[in-house]
Scaffold this motif. Structure first.
Motif, PDB file in Angstrom:
ATOM      1  N   PHE A 359       0.824  -1.152  -0.166  1.00  0.00           N
ATOM      2  CA  PHE A 359      -0.045   0.089   0.094  1.00  0.00           C
ATOM      3  C   PHE A 359       1.023   1.155  -0.020  1.00  0.00           C
ATOM      4  O   PHE A 359       1.982   1.252   0.779  1.00  0.00           O
ATOM      5  CB  PHE A 359      -0.961   0.018   1.270  1.00  0.00           C
ATOM      6  CG  PHE A 359      -2.229  -1.006   1.047  1.00  0.00           C
ATOM      7  CD1 PHE A 359      -3.450  -0.454   0.563  1.00  0.00           C
ATOM      8  CD2 PHE A 359      -1.860  -2.186   1.226  1.00  0.00           C
ATOM      9  CE1 PHE A 359      -4.487  -1.504   0.374  1.00  0.00           C
ATOM     10  CE2 PHE A 359      -2.821  -3.086   1.408  1.00  0.00           C
ATOM     11  CZ  PHE A 359      -4.184  -2.693   0.907  1.00  0.00           C
ATOM     12  N   HIS A 360       0.640   2.215  -0.977  1.00  0.00           N
ATOM     13  CA  HIS A 360       1.312   3.480  -0.809  1.00  0.00           C
ATOM     14  C   HIS A 360       0.591   4.500  -0.441  1.00  0.00           C
ATOM     15  O   HIS A 360      -0.635   4.752  -0.672  1.00  0.00           O
ATOM     16  CB  HIS A 360       1.635   3.645  -2.294  1.00  0.00           C
ATOM     17  CG  HIS A 360       2.284   2.544  -3.212  1.00  0.00           C
ATOM     18  ND1 HIS A 360       3.655   2.258  -3.133  1.00  0.00           N
ATOM     19  CD2 HIS A 360       1.888   1.541  -3.886  1.00  0.00           C
ATOM     20  CE1 HIS A 360       4.094   1.066  -3.662  1.00  0.00           C
ATOM     21  NE2 HIS A 360       2.708   0.692  -4.059  1.00  0.00           N
ATOM     22  N   THR A 361       0.888   5.311   0.461  1.00  0.00           N
ATOM     23  CA  THR A 361       0.273   6.467   1.167  1.00  0.00           C
ATOM     24  C   THR A 361       0.581   7.648   0.268  1.00  0.00           C
ATOM     25  O   THR A 361       1.563   8.293   0.242  1.00  0.00           O
ATOM     26  CB  THR A 361       0.893   6.853   2.598  1.00  0.00           C
ATOM     27  OG1 THR A 361       0.631   5.445   3.042  1.00  0.00           O
ATOM     28  CG2 THR A 361       0.000   7.689   3.181  1.00  0.00           C
ATOM     29  N   VAL A 362      -0.516   8.204  -0.583  1.00  0.00           N
ATOM     30  CA  VAL A 362      -0.419   9.257  -1.190  1.00  0.00           C
ATOM     31  C   VAL A 362      -0.906  10.646  -0.526  1.00  0.00           C
ATOM     32  O   VAL A 362      -1.947  10.755   0.135  1.00  0.00           O
ATOM     33  CB  VAL A 362      -1.344   9.266  -2.322  1.00  0.00           C
ATOM     34  CG1 VAL A 362      -1.125  10.211  -3.248  1.00  0.00           C
ATOM     35  CG2 VAL A 362      -0.851   7.933  -3.280  1.00  0.00           C
ATOM     36  N   LYS A 363      -0.134  11.651  -0.493  1.00  0.00           N
ATOM     37  CA  LYS A 363      -0.519  12.858   0.345  1.00  0.00           C
ATOM     38  C   LYS A 363      -0.449  13.970  -0.672  1.00  0.00           C
ATOM     39  O   LYS A 363       0.530  14.165  -1.450  1.00  0.00           O
ATOM     40  CB  LYS A 363       0.563  13.113   1.424  1.00  0.00           C
ATOM     41  CG  LYS A 363       0.784  12.301   2.394  1.00  0.00           C
ATOM     42  CD  LYS A 363       1.825  12.649   3.411  1.00  0.00           C
ATOM     43  CE  LYS A 363       1.912  11.439   4.529  1.00  0.00           C
ATOM     44  NZ  LYS A 363       2.889  11.709   5.698  1.00  0.00           N
ATOM     45  N   LEU A 364      -1.719  14.548  -0.821  1.00  0.00           N
ATOM     46  CA  LEU A 364      -1.886  15.732  -1.923  1.00  0.00           C
ATOM     47  C   LEU A 364      -2.292  16.915  -0.977  1.00  0.00           C
ATOM     48  O   LEU A 364      -2.850  16.764   0.051  1.00  0.00           O
ATOM     49  CB  LEU A 364      -3.093  15.432  -2.904  1.00  0.00           C
ATOM     50  CG  LEU A 364      -2.977  14.058  -3.486  1.00  0.00           C
ATOM     51  CD1 LEU A 364      -3.947  13.786  -4.470  1.00  0.00           C
ATOM     52  CD2 LEU A 364      -1.586  14.390  -4.724  1.00  0.00           C
ATOM     53  N   ASN A 373      -3.428   1.116  -3.366  1.00  0.00           N
ATOM     54  CA  ASN A 373      -2.923  -0.562  -3.618  1.00  0.00           C
ATOM     55  C   ASN A 373      -3.115  -0.482  -5.240  1.00  0.00           C
ATOM     56  O   ASN A 373      -3.983  -0.329  -5.950  1.00  0.00           O
ATOM     57  CB  ASN A 373      -3.596  -1.314  -2.999  1.00  0.00           C
ATOM     58  CG  ASN A 373      -3.024  -2.722  -3.408  1.00  0.00           C
ATOM     59  OD1 ASN A 373      -3.895  -3.292  -4.436  1.00  0.00           O
ATOM     60  ND2 ASN A 373      -1.962  -3.518  -3.012  1.00  0.00           N
ATOM     61  N   LEU A 374      -1.781  -0.776  -5.782  1.00  0.00           N
ATOM     62  CA  LEU A 374      -2.095  -0.795  -7.392  1.00  0.00           C
ATOM     63  C   LEU A 374      -2.721  -1.838  -8.058  1.00  0.00           C
ATOM     64  O   LEU A 374      -3.514  -1.710  -8.849  1.00  0.00           O
ATOM     65  CB  LEU A 374      -0.440  -0.973  -8.075  1.00  0.00           C
ATOM     66  CG  LEU A 374       0.588   0.228  -7.571  1.00  0.00           C
ATOM     67  CD1 LEU A 374       2.138  -0.110  -7.909  1.00  0.00           C
ATOM     68  CD2 LEU A 374      -0.104   1.506  -8.342  1.00  0.00           C
ATOM     69  N   ARG A 380     -10.009  -2.497 -10.247  1.00  0.00           N
ATOM     70  CA  ARG A 380     -11.292  -1.891 -10.105  1.00  0.00           C
ATOM     71  C   ARG A 380     -11.526  -0.935 -11.343  1.00  0.00           C
ATOM     72  O   ARG A 380     -12.796  -1.026 -11.605  1.00  0.00           O
ATOM     73  CB  ARG A 380     -11.364  -1.131  -8.722  1.00  0.00           C
ATOM     74  CG  ARG A 380     -11.280  -1.989  -7.602  1.00  0.00           C
ATOM     75  CD  ARG A 380     -11.448  -1.506  -6.382  1.00  0.00           C
ATOM     76  NE  ARG A 380     -11.146  -2.382  -5.211  1.00  0.00           N
ATOM     77  CZ  ARG A 380     -11.540  -2.061  -4.017  1.00  0.00           C
ATOM     78  NH1 ARG A 380     -12.070  -0.980  -3.322  1.00  0.00           N
ATOM     79  NH2 ARG A 380     -11.495  -3.006  -2.838  1.00  0.00           N
ATOM     80  N   THR A 381     -10.546  -0.429 -11.963  1.00  0.00           N
ATOM     81  CA  THR A 381     -10.791   0.326 -13.068  1.00  0.00           C
ATOM     82  C   THR A 381     -11.126  -0.585 -14.309  1.00  0.00           C
ATOM     83  O   THR A 381     -12.087  -0.371 -15.036  1.00  0.00           O
ATOM     84  CB  THR A 381      -9.484   1.074 -13.557  1.00  0.00           C
ATOM     85  OG1 THR A 381      -8.829   1.859 -12.329  1.00  0.00           O
ATOM     86  CG2 THR A 381      -9.578   1.806 -14.759  1.00  0.00           C
ATOM     87  N   LEU A 382     -10.331  -1.700 -14.335  1.00  0.00           N
ATOM     88  CA  LEU A 382     -10.955  -2.637 -15.451  1.00  0.00           C
ATOM     89  C   LEU A 382     -12.372  -3.294 -15.406  1.00  0.00           C
ATOM     90  O   LEU A 382     -13.127  -3.115 -16.357  1.00  0.00           O
ATOM     91  CB  LEU A 382      -9.983  -3.887 -15.658  1.00  0.00           C
ATOM     92  CG  LEU A 382     -10.199  -4.874 -16.478  1.00  0.00           C
ATOM     93  CD1 LEU A 382     -10.014  -4.306 -18.008  1.00  0.00           C
ATOM     94  CD2 LEU A 382      -9.288  -6.129 -16.595  1.00  0.00           C
ATOM     95  N   TYR A 383     -12.824  -3.476 -13.985  1.00  0.00           N
ATOM     96  CA  TYR A 383     -14.027  -3.868 -13.867  1.00  0.00           C
ATOM     97  C   TYR A 383     -15.265  -3.116 -14.042  1.00  0.00           C
ATOM     98  O   TYR A 383     -16.012  -3.113 -14.544  1.00  0.00           O
ATOM     99  CB  TYR A 383     -14.241  -4.219 -12.251  1.00  0.00           C
ATOM    100  CG  TYR A 383     -15.537  -4.484 -11.947  1.00  0.00           C
ATOM    101  CD1 TYR A 383     -15.926  -5.890 -12.125  1.00  0.00           C
ATOM    102  CD2 TYR A 383     -16.614  -3.803 -11.360  1.00  0.00           C
ATOM    103  CE1 TYR A 383     -17.297  -6.288 -11.488  1.00  0.00           C
ATOM    104  CE2 TYR A 383     -17.913  -4.009 -10.948  1.00  0.00           C
ATOM    105  CZ  TYR A 383     -18.368  -5.465 -11.146  1.00  0.00           C
ATOM    106  OH  TYR A 383     -19.524  -5.774 -10.815  1.00  0.00           O
ATOM    107  N   VAL A 384     -14.766  -1.637 -13.998  1.00  0.00           N
ATOM    108  CA  VAL A 384     -16.131  -0.724 -13.926  1.00  0.00           C
ATOM    109  C   VAL A 384     -16.163  -0.331 -15.628  1.00  0.00           C
ATOM    110  O   VAL A 384     -17.103  -0.110 -16.121  1.00  0.00           O
ATOM    111  CB  VAL A 384     -15.637   1.005 -13.277  1.00  0.00           C
ATOM    112  CG1 VAL A 384     -16.429   2.063 -13.585  1.00  0.00           C
ATOM    113  CG2 VAL A 384     -15.759   0.416 -11.630  1.00  0.00           C
TER     114      VAL A 384
END
Length: 465
Positions: A359-364, A373-374, A380-384
């Protein structure tokens, strides 16, 4: 996405990686009301809008009777199925069956579990398709209502649905990063409120239209057709639509897994099921009956988008906006089991993969840190994208709903729960209870097969036509 320095400590990395050690403890704090919200979000969906059309095909006797029968069947099925969450004892068993497939595997064996999982994932995927079609229809209904108000009811107000399916898919892509059921109670509550809102509006408009007509439309036998065969096809599609509108066995155990104990989870889930079924049946009967009373044989396939109602246009707009908001949550309720299955499957198969497990913590800037999580991003992108693509190819509201209802009703809502109940309760063969439940299952199989044949015919006719 461009990554740059954000707020907080200037030396803190924008993206940091970690891999959880073992399974994280899940906090279960749900109750009968949160479970009811999840169920109502799942059940009062696109199905309620097709019930006036279903009533029109069945008539004043068979229509309400069929709804009451399916409500009773769903109540019985959900009561039986709630006892399958724990094994071997339904209240104190040490083993939790967190998913439908786990329950089937533990009670009926791996072969049955494989078949169940295939049917379940196909059904859940189908719900995503149906909700995408319905959302697109509601987007276009808002534009049509405004167009008819401005240019008259006979104006050529036509809009292509493809753009709005893509828009809905984009919204779902963002919501798909909600980690799981335990983190989406708020979304289910909002979606349940939206479902109540548009159901009340549909009910109110149907009642108001019936009063203004001064007569209750419809007949005992429903819409007359040119041939008996055509009538049979229509009746079978109507039964399929009603079958789609009720059962929620696909996600019952996932919802039950959010409940705190004590009291025992099966007791809480049974209460939630009864509350939900009573509420949904009330709305279904009101929307179906008032819609049929208002329009008779001309009842539209979708009560709020088929344009039996033109005014007040702003209320039609609001109702369809509520539908869209509800479908945003409903799609996620039906998609989360697939997402969780994929997470578990790949984590077990590739335990050493950083792509799967890190898991990668992204801070914006101006936003809280978010763990990404990649694998989840890609899957999930492929599923949608895939549910949106199929919806673009088969944009047939009533026919798709009927097909899904008929296909899933018997195996997932009846057969597996009944067979697991026999194992859990140690019901002896040829006992009175065993014979009654087997007869119940056989009748449901015949009804499901009848609805399936008509629904397939409907989809093929629409595609060819």
């Amino acid at each position: 996405m461009a990554f740059g320095e954000g707020g907080g400590d200037a030396t803190a990395p924008l993206i940091s990686s970690d891999r959880p050690k073992g399974h994280l403890n899940v906090v279960r704090n749900g109750n009968e009301w949160t479970a009811s919200a999840h169920v109502i979000t799942a059940v009062i969906g696109s199905g309620v809008l097709s019930l006036a059309w279903s009533m029109a095909q069945l008539g004043w006797v068979a229509g309400p009777g069929t709804m009451v029968v399916f409500a009773s069947v769903t109540a019985l099925q959900s009561t039986i199925f709630a006892d399958c969450y724990r094994s071997p004892d339904p209240e104190h068993g040490p083993h939790r069956n967190r998913t439908y497939a786990h329950a089937v595997d533990r009670n009926l064996g791996s072969t049955s579990a494989w078949i169940c999982q295939l049917l379940q994932q196909t059904a859940l995927f189908g719900y995503g398709i149906a909700y995408t079609i319905t959302a697109s229809t509601s987007f276009r209904a808002i534009l049509k209502a405004n167009c008819y108000h401005a240019r008259g009811h006979d104006a050529p107000c036509a809009y292509d649905g493809s753009y709005y399916m893509l828009m809905f898919g984009g919204m779902q892509l963002l919501l798909s990063f909600i980690p799981g059921f335990h983190d989406m109670a708020w979304l289910s509550v909002v979606a349940a409120i939206m479902s109540f809102s548009y159901a009340f509006i549909g009910l109110g408009l149907g009642l108001a239209n019936t009063i203004s007509n001064g007569v209750i439309k419809g007949s005992i036998t429903g819409v007359p057709m040119k041939t008996p065969v055509a009538k049979v096809w229509r009746v079978s599609q109507a039964i399929g639509d009603i079958a789609f509108a009720y059962p929620y066995s696909l996600i019952l155990l996932e919802i039950q897994d959010t409940l705190k104990s004590p009291p025992a989870e099966n007791k809480t889930m049974k209460k939630a099921s009864i509350i939900s079924i009573m509420v949904t049946t009330f709305f279904y009967l009101c929307c179906g009956c008032f819609g049929y009373a208002a329009f008779g044989s001309d009842a539209p396939g979708n009560l709020l988008t088929g344009f039996g109602f033109y005014e007040p246009y702003w209320l039609i707009d609001f109702a369809n906006a509520c539908i869209i908001l509800h479908l945003l949550g409903g799609y996620q309720v039906y998609s989360q089991p697939i997402y969780q299955f994929a997470d578990r499957y790949f984590a077990e198969r590739y335990p050493g993969s950083g792509f799967v497990n890190d898991f990668h913590t992204v801070k914006l800037p101006l936003l809280p840190a978010y763990r990404v999580n990649l694998l989840r991003v890609c899957f999930r992108t492929l599923y949608v994208a895939s549910t949106t693509a199929v919806a673009l190819f088969f944009p047939y509201f009533n026919e798709v709903l009927a097909l899904l209802g008929a296909l899933n009703f018997w195996p997932l809502a009846i057969y597996f729960p009944v067979e697991m109940y026999f194992i859990q309760r140690k019901v002896p063969r040829w006992s009175t209870r065993w014979v009654v439940l087997q007869g119940f299952s056989a009748v449901c199989l015949l009804v499901s097969a009848f609805a399936l044949v008509g629904s397939v015919q409907g989809v093929i006719s629409q595609k060819i036509g």
